[in-house]
Design a protein around this motif. Structure first.
Motif: not given
Lengths: 236, 285
Positions: A91-92, A95, A99, A102-104, A106-107, A148, B164, B167, B171-172, B179
């Motif tokens: 995980l981040f 964040m 967040e 939401v990144l899950g 992407y894009p 995610r 995002r 970042r 972070q990872d 992702c």
């Protein structure tokens, strides 16, 4: 099997030129839940990392929905609908929950209904939207990792030991959530050491030992197998 | 004393803008860009040459920023790709040495071809009174540009999808790939952005003091100190550390003497590493 979503053929893989997986083969059909059972060091994680492109196989092929994805970059595999949740979650940490989710997606732009869907599946995430992922308990982090992965509306969810570090009660809750996803028709490939739990969910399973598939069968066949009962179910 | 503090803030904003590009690139892939200051000077010399050739200052600045951006892209697609194929300590070491080489080459070529070239962007007009202190328009303009650039960078990283994703790689990296984020695309984009920011610092810095062909090494050291004190990989940290060090710099120059400032700044970095290895403001992006 007509609708084969994942086919792993004769895959070998390892680290620093040393294979820990030796010619593993498995298939996952559309809508199926397939378990990979094995003890620590059996090669489950290496198998999954080879499937999602985090490790380049030294031999064999991986087909996803009929397309050869052997050695494809992880972010491309992810974009094509193969979502992997590693045991360490990745995980981040600084964040927020939102967040991370939401990144899950992407894009692609995240879909509000998909956010609502995962908040409904895991209400605790909805209550902790603004909290930093790193500040959550192990159980909540596991939920977030699965949620995610779901944000991209994957066609295949690959889970490596989703009960790692969870108390027994939380492990049962985690599998209840997976059961809900299964009812909704999601295809799942899951590695697990908690064999009774995973055989309660899966249609079929494979037993992996020393980097080789030793046994395969339906969940019931495996649960009745004397070797499996002795080695993984604690029955003598 | 107010005047000294204000000078410190003016310098600090420049230091922040200088350090932020270095800190982002380091956070994304462990490459310490020891050519950061030289890339800034490269931009400055392109602008100076372009104005000599008769282009207006605005067009020349655009051309300069574009040039360093392209230069950054070229370095990323060639040298950096090789660096990112490695991992761990060997990646850090190769990145450091290659960029030191790039910096040395820029220094050498510029000193050989254009030894007396320099950039001074003159902002004309009478000084403006700020808190009772007469500030030059150049200093105010430089500060305003640094503030706006820092603000835009913050908005970009905090609220845009690509920011995002940036970042997430810091972070990872493995989590980011899972992702669907391509670390290579993020790194290339941010490396180019970092080069453009270096070029921008050269422009704003030259509003108060000329940038010469030998300014590069000093700028690199300043960027490094700012990034270390702020916490490598932290954008807000770079700006806060820039402000702090800017004030430390001007106060020590005022009370002790300007000969001491470099020592004071390096000591600040050394003490930070001893007390808080992750930087004063580390652990956040």
């Amino acid at each position: 099997m007509a609708d084969e979503l994942l086919r792993v053929s004769d895959v070998s893989a390892g680290y620093l030129g040393q294979d820990v997986l030796h010619g593993a083969a498995l298939t996952v059909g559309q809508g199926e839940v397939v378990a990979v059972i094995g003890s620590n060091g059996a090669g489950k994680t290496t198998l999954f990392r080879a499937v999602c492109g985090l490790v380049r196989p030294s031999g064999g092929t991986v087909h996803f929905d009929g397309i050869d994805i052997t050695g494809l970059a992880t972010h491309r595999a992810s974009r094509s609908g193969l979502a992997y949740v590693p045991a360490e979650r990745h995980l981040f940490p600084t964040m927020s929950v939102r967040e991370n989710l939401v990144l899950g997606a992407y894009p692609e732009r995240h879909q509000t209904e998909q956010l609502e869907f995962v908040y409904e599946l895991f209400p605790r995430l909805g209550e902790r939207k603004t909290q930093h992922a790193g500040k959550m308990s192990g159980g909540e982090q596991q939920m977030l990792a699965v949620a995610r992965a779901l944000m991209s509306r994957p066609r295949l969810l690959v889970l490596d030991e989703p009960t790692t570090g969870l108390a027994p009660k939380l492990a049962i809750e985690a599998y209840a959530a997976l059961g809900e996803l299964r009812r909704q028709g999601l295809t799942i490939l899951v590695a697990e050491q908690q064999v009774p739990l995973v055989l309660g969910l899966a249609d079929r399973g494979y037993v992996l030992d020393h980097g080789r598939i030793q046994l395969t069968g339906t969940a019931n066949q495996l649960a009745d197998d004397p070797e499996v009962r002795r080695a993984y179910l604690g029955v003598t | 004393m107010t005047a000294v503090l204000l000078d410190g803030v003016v310098l600090g904003l420049q230091l922040g803008l200088l350090g932020v590009g270095l800190t982002l690139v380091y956070g994304l892939g462990g490459v310490l860009n020891l050519a950061h200051g030289q890339i800034a000077v490269l931009g400055a010399i392109v602008i100076a040459r372009a104005t000599n050739a008769g282009l207006s200052m605005g067009v020349a600045i655009l051309l300069g920023l574009l040039s360093v951006g392209l230069f950054g892209l070229l370095v990323d697609l060639t040298l950096m790709r090789a660096v990112y194929r490695l991992s761990g300590e060997s990646r850090v070491l190769l990145g450091l040495l290659l960029m030191l080489g790039v910096g040395t080459i820029i220094d050498g070529v510029l000193e050989w071809r254009y030894p007396i070239e320099a950039l001074s962007v003159r902002i004309t007009g009478a000084p403006v009174s700020v808190l009772g202190v007469a500030m030059s328009r150049g200093a105010l303009m430089a500060s305003a540009i640094a503030l706006v650039a820092g603000f835009l960078l913050f908005i970009f990283l905090q609220f845009s999808a690509f920011g995002r994703a940036t970042r997430s790689v810091i972070q990872d990296e493995e989590g980011a790939r899972l992702c669907g984020v391509s670390p290579a695309t993020v790194r290339s984009t941010i490396f180019v952005l970092s080069a453009v920011l270096a070029g921008l610092v050269a422009v704003t810095r030259s509003m108060t003091a000329p940038i010469t062909v030998t300014s590069g090494f000093g700028l690199t050291i300043l960027a490094l100190v700012v990034a270390v004190v702020g916490g490598l990989g932290s954008v807000s940290g770079a700006f806060l550390a820039g402000l702090l060090l800017g004030i430390v710099n001007t106060v020590s120059a005022f009370t002790i003497g300007s000969y001491i400032t470099t020592i004071v700044l390096l000591a600040a970095a050394a003490i930070t590493i001893l007390i808080r290895p992750s930087g004063l403001f580390g652990g956040r992006t």
